[in-house]
Write a protein that holds these residues in place. Structure first.
Motif, PDB file in Angstrom:
ATOM      1  N   ILE A  26       0.876  -1.173   0.000  1.00 45.73           N
ATOM      2  CA  ILE A  26       0.000   0.000   0.000  1.00 45.73           C
ATOM      3  C   ILE A  26       0.909   1.217   0.000  1.00 45.73           C
ATOM      4  CG2 ILE A  26      -1.863   1.217   1.186  1.00 45.73           C
ATOM      5  CD1 ILE A  26      -2.640  -1.585   0.204  1.00 45.73           C
ATOM      6  N   ARG A  27       0.964   1.918  -1.150  1.00 42.31           N
ATOM      7  CA  ARG A  27       1.945   2.984  -1.320  1.00 42.31           C
ATOM      8  C   ARG A  27       1.312   4.344  -1.594  1.00 42.31           C
ATOM      9  NH1 ARG A  27       4.840   0.302  -6.316  1.00 42.31           N
ATOM     10  NH2 ARG A  27       2.640   0.337  -6.878  1.00 42.31           N
ATOM     11  N   TRP A  61      -6.857  -2.180   1.157  1.00 43.26           N
ATOM     12  CA  TRP A  61      -6.280  -2.708   2.392  1.00 43.26           C
ATOM     13  C   TRP A  61      -7.308  -3.548   3.158  1.00 43.26           C
ATOM     14  CZ3 TRP A  61      -6.652  -0.163   7.624  1.00 43.26           C
ATOM     15  CH2 TRP A  61      -5.940  -0.895   8.589  1.00 43.26           C
ATOM     16  N   ASN A  62      -6.874  -4.730   3.554  1.00 38.74           N
ATOM     17  CA  ASN A  62      -7.652  -5.660   4.382  1.00 38.74           C
ATOM     18  C   ASN A  62      -8.938  -6.147   3.727  1.00 38.74           C
ATOM     19  OD1 ASN A  62      -6.009  -6.172   6.518  1.00 38.74           O
ATOM     20  ND2 ASN A  62      -7.026  -4.813   7.970  1.00 38.74           N
ATOM     21  N   GLN A  63      -9.023  -6.041   2.408  1.00 34.13           N
ATOM     22  CA  GLN A  63     -10.204  -6.569   1.737  1.00 34.13           C
ATOM     23  C   GLN A  63     -10.138  -8.085   1.615  1.00 34.13           C
ATOM     24  OE1 GLN A  63     -11.243  -4.729  -1.953  1.00 34.13           O
ATOM     25  NE2 GLN A  63     -11.808  -2.785  -1.016  1.00 34.13           N
ATOM     26  N   GLU A  64      -8.927  -8.611   1.585  1.00 36.63           N
ATOM     27  CA  GLU A  64      -8.763 -10.066   1.489  1.00 36.63           C
ATOM     28  C   GLU A  64      -8.031 -10.543   2.733  1.00 36.63           C
ATOM     29  OE1 GLU A  64      -7.393 -11.595  -2.292  1.00 36.63           O
ATOM     30  OE2 GLU A  64      -7.850  -9.675  -3.248  1.00 36.63           O
ATOM     31  N   GLN A  65      -8.693 -11.322   3.544  1.00 34.43           N
ATOM     32  CA  GLN A  65      -8.146 -11.732   4.828  1.00 34.43           C
ATOM     33  C   GLN A  65      -7.009 -12.747   4.701  1.00 34.43           C
ATOM     34  OE1 GLN A  65      -8.984 -10.164   7.690  1.00 34.43           O
ATOM     35  NE2 GLN A  65     -10.164  -8.884   6.261  1.00 34.43           N
ATOM     36  N   ASP A  66      -6.909 -13.415   3.562  1.00 30.19           N
ATOM     37  CA  ASP A  66      -5.834 -14.391   3.393  1.00 30.19           C
ATOM     38  C   ASP A  66      -4.610 -13.761   2.745  1.00 30.19           C
ATOM     39  OD1 ASP A  66      -6.941 -13.956   0.932  1.00 30.19           O
ATOM     40  OD2 ASP A  66      -6.865 -16.066   0.294  1.00 30.19           O
ATOM     41  N   ARG A  67      -4.535 -12.438   2.747  1.00 30.38           N
ATOM     42  CA  ARG A  67      -3.412 -11.724   2.152  1.00 30.38           C
ATOM     43  C   ARG A  67      -2.785 -10.831   3.209  1.00 30.38           C
ATOM     44  NH1 ARG A  67      -4.088  -8.533  -3.501  1.00 30.38           N
ATOM     45  NH2 ARG A  67      -4.389 -10.702  -4.105  1.00 30.38           N
ATOM     46  N   ASN A  68      -1.472 -10.663   3.128  1.00 30.83           N
ATOM     47  CA  ASN A  68      -0.780  -9.721   4.015  1.00 30.83           C
ATOM     48  C   ASN A  68      -0.549  -8.402   3.286  1.00 30.83           C
ATOM     49  OD1 ASN A  68       0.653 -12.618   5.109  1.00 30.83           O
ATOM     50  ND2 ASN A  68      -0.150 -11.190   6.621  1.00 30.83           N
ATOM     51  N   TYR A  69      -0.273  -7.361   4.100  1.00 34.33           N
ATOM     52  CA  TYR A  69      -0.115  -6.017   3.541  1.00 34.33           C
ATOM     53  C   TYR A  69       1.081  -5.331   4.177  1.00 34.33           C
ATOM     54  CZ  TYR A  69      -4.934  -6.795   1.995  1.00 34.33           C
ATOM     55  OH  TYR A  69      -6.061  -7.332   1.418  1.00 34.33           O
ATOM     56  N   VAL A  70       1.638  -4.378   3.438  1.00 34.87           N
ATOM     57  CA  VAL A  70       2.699  -3.543   3.998  1.00 34.87           C
ATOM     58  C   VAL A  70       2.435  -2.102   3.581  1.00 34.87           C
ATOM     59  CG1 VAL A  70       4.231  -4.091   2.045  1.00 34.87           C
ATOM     60  CG2 VAL A  70       5.184  -3.100   4.137  1.00 34.87           C
ATOM     61  N   PHE A  71       2.328  -1.207   4.572  1.00 34.83           N
ATOM     62  CA  PHE A  71       2.202   0.219   4.300  1.00 34.83           C
ATOM     63  C   PHE A  71       3.594   0.762   3.976  1.00 34.83           C
ATOM     64  CE2 PHE A  71      -1.839   1.463   6.937  1.00 34.83           C
ATOM     65  CZ  PHE A  71      -2.588   0.565   6.188  1.00 34.83           C
ATOM     66  N   LYS A  72       3.799   1.210   2.741  1.00 33.15           N
ATOM     67  CA  LYS A  72       5.082   1.799   2.335  1.00 33.15           C
ATOM     68  C   LYS A  72       4.970   3.308   2.579  1.00 33.15           C
ATOM     69  CE  LYS A  72       7.793  -0.588   0.490  1.00 33.15           C
ATOM     70  NZ  LYS A  72       7.946  -1.254  -0.809  1.00 33.15           N
ATOM     71  N   LEU A  73       5.306   3.737   3.782  1.00 29.08           N
ATOM     72  CA  LEU A  73       5.038   5.109   4.213  1.00 29.08           C
ATOM     73  C   LEU A  73       5.772   6.151   3.380  1.00 29.08           C
ATOM     74  CD1 LEU A  73       5.120   4.554   8.089  1.00 29.08           C
ATOM     75  CD2 LEU A  73       3.140   4.557   6.549  1.00 29.08           C
ATOM     76  N   HIS A  74       6.895   5.765   2.799  1.00 39.06           N
ATOM     77  CA  HIS A  74       7.622   6.669   1.907  1.00 39.06           C
ATOM     78  C   HIS A  74       7.606   6.173   0.469  1.00 39.06           C
ATOM     79  CE1 HIS A  74       9.996   8.325   5.545  1.00 39.06           C
ATOM     80  NE2 HIS A  74       9.053   9.166   5.194  1.00 39.06           N
ATOM     81  N   GLY A  75       6.630   5.341   0.133  1.00 36.28           N
ATOM     82  CA  GLY A  75       6.576   4.797  -1.209  1.00 36.28           C
ATOM     83  C   GLY A  75       7.748   3.864  -1.475  1.00 36.28           C
TER      84      GLY A  75
END
Length: 578
Positions: free
Chosen positions: A153-154, A162-176
């Motif tokens: 998530i950039r 974000w969090n639409q698919e519970q079987d997937r992980n996410y990473v917030f790229k705070l600086h892209g």
């Protein structure tokens, strides 16, 4: 435990306390990872990037006073803005993207990235992480493992996913990242973290804790972002507190006390391991919220080591088994030797020798040279051929000669009884075969008996088998080596017996005990010949090649002399050196 550093009273936890807190509350802590994590994969830190950019400028446009120029043009003396200024001055967005792509070329995830991916995928850490890193190494770790997908998530338009698919992980790229053209602090928008990350992050931290690792928090944007989260009036936000990891060294000293660990943390923070504003923020929040939002710092001896300790503390066999396959090379060696009862002193002495062997191997560069046959000997009794060959035993040219096409082939890897593939020829063969593939097989055998061998498949090598030959044993208490004529001969005998059982017709054998071991090359060659010509004909491959990297190690005429002492004189032919 409370300590005073930079004039601030701060709460210090032991690493064991942090591991316990994370293990006892699976899924309730969110990881925030900084550049220190990617440093373990060889990605330079901000200071190193700044220095590189400075040198690039000065190499093309020399100035009379480089330090004065850097102070003015790159804001060199202001650590808060030095990196940002250097990257901005480098060039356009396209230039910056190209620079960072080149910087990251060939970089692979370190164990720290793999461990974080496994911990998130298995629900030990929350399934969304935050990072200020511009690389994609965490995402690549998920891809390599293949257990779960990780979506970055950039930008604002990606938040809705974000969090639409519970079987997937996410990473917030705070600086892209380098593909978003907004690499850390290179445009006005990134002087602070974009607003669209703030509210989702507050939601992310409701009822959870924050684990910060690999970050000094020096960027103004990070200070502002964390402050906005930590001081939130919502009592649910960060109800499990903040735990900030402070790098205090590469390896945890054995038996170190909590008091000594706290002193290391105090000294590291005093020296700037964590931004002073962040230290003040943690101390103020801890005093203000106390048990409702406890904020502490704790010691970290390498991010990968910390995550491994967490994995070891969990009752999750799958994680432990998988982690072993992704350990960084030296971490794997330490883990292997420690599990087999070697003392810290013995391990460190052996590792230092392996590092030296890898440095020597790594210093050999250039175009791959074709192997050169220096001596040929044919046994008149059964026609078995022995060759002394100069070259790289792991080279494709060595193993793919047309004359051996269609025959079952094997290569011997010189090992210790831990079958650790730690250095020299063994490490090179492991690297080219594909470490995880081979290590997964080796893990089923270790440790092995002194003077024996084990056979594995050969992975990406163009042969059928690798025989891991344990002619060397590491002895306590100082890590001395037990290897001699008898152990080399016994090991080669075992290799030949397994080769016979597997129908191997061609085998490449390096000198054993003569790399990190103390055996002179000629003596190793003699022991190998004694094994070959002492074996029954049925147990010998038809062609046995003893491979030595170069003639300075073992002279062809000395080798021929050894062979002629065991075979008729006219059975041995020497090729003149070039």
């Amino acid at each position: 435990m409370r300590v005073t550093t930079q004039g601030i009273d701060v709460n210090v936890l032991s690493q064991a306390e942090v591991v316990h807190a994370l293990a006892e509350a699976p899924g309730n802590h969110v990881a925030f990872v900084g550049a220190g994590v990617s440093k373990e994969a060889g990605v330079p830190l901000a200071g190193e990037i700044s220095q590189d950019i400075r040198e690039k400028f000065l190499s093309t446009s020399p100035v009379p006073d480089p330090d004065a120029w850097a102070r003015q043009y790159l804001k060199w003396d202001d650590l808060r803005v030095r990196y940002r200024t250097c990257v901005e001055r480098y060039g356009s967005a396209e230039d910056r993207v190209t620079y960072f792509r080149q910087l990251l070329s060939g970089k692979r995830p370190a164990f720290a990235h793999h461990a974080l991916a496994m911990l998130m995928a298995d629900g030990v850490l929350y399934g969304t992480a935050l990072t200020t890193n511009f690389d994609k190494l965490l995402e690549h770790a998920f891809t390599e493992q293949g257990f779960k997908e990780c979506q970055a998530i950039r930008a604002a338009e990606e938040i809705e996913f974000w969090n639409q698919e519970q079987d997937r992980n996410y990473v917030f790229k705070l600086h892209g990242d380098y593909d978003t053209h907004n690499i850390l602090n290179t445009r006005m928008e990134t002087y602070s973290i974009n607003e669209y990350f703030v509210e989702p992050s507050r939601s992310l931290f409701r009822g959870r804790g924050l684990l910060i690792i690999g970050s000094a928090g020096n960027e103004d944007s990070v200070v502002d972002f964390i402050k906005r989260i930590v001081v939130s009036d919502d009592r649910r936000v960060l109800s499990r507190g903040v735990r900030w990891g402070v790098y205090v060294g590469e390896h945890m000293p054995p038996g170190i006390s909590d008091e000594a660990s706290a002193e290391l943390v105090r000294d590291a923070v005093q020296d700037g391991a964590v931004n002073r504003q962040m230290v003040e923020l943690l101390a103020d929040a801890n005093d203000r919220f106390r048990d409702r939002r406890p904020c502490s710092v704790f010691p970290v001896w390498g991010t990968g080591n910390f995550f491994l300790r967490l994995i070891d503390a969990l009752d999750r066999p799958w994680l432990k088994r998988t982690a072993q396959l992704f350990l960084d090379h030296e971490m794997r060696l330490r883990s292997t030797f420690s599990a087999q009862g070697l003392s810290e002193a013995a391990i460190e002495r052996h590792l230092s020798r392996l590092r030296q062997a890898r440095r020597i191997n790594g210093s050999v560069s250039g175009v791959e040279q074709p192997p050169k046959v220096a001596v040929t000997a044919v046994s008149p009794a059964d026609g078995v051929e022995v060759r002394l060959v100069y070259g790289d035993i792991s080279s494709s040219a060595m193993m793919t000669a047309p004359e051996f096409s269609g025959r079952i082939r094997a290569v011997v890897s010189p090992e210790d009884t831990s079958v650790s593939a730690g250095g020299g020829v063994a490490y090179t063969l492991l690297s080219r075969a594909g470490p995880r593939f081979v290590l997964n097989e080796l893990a089923k055998f270790a440790p092995v008996g002194h003077g024996t061998s084990v056979a594995t498949s050969a992975g990406d090598l163009p042969v059928h088998y690798i025989f891991h030959a344990a002619a060397l044993k590491i002895e306590e208490p100082r890590g001395d080596y037990l290897v001699d004529h008898d152990s080399i001969r016994a090991t080669v005998n075992d290799v030949l017996a397994k080769a016979d059982a597997l129908g191997v017709a061609v085998i490449w054998v390096p000198l054993l005990g003569a790399g990190v071991g103390p055996v002179p090359p000629e003596h190793s060659f003699e022991a190998i010949m004694d094994a070959i010509f002492g074996a029954s004909p049925a147990r010998r491959p038809r062609v046995i090649m003893v491979v030595v990297y170069e003639e300075d190690i073992l002279n062809r005429y000395d080798a021929a002399k050894v062979l002629r002492s065991r075979l008729p004189h006219d059975a041995v032919k020497v090729t003149a050196g070039s």
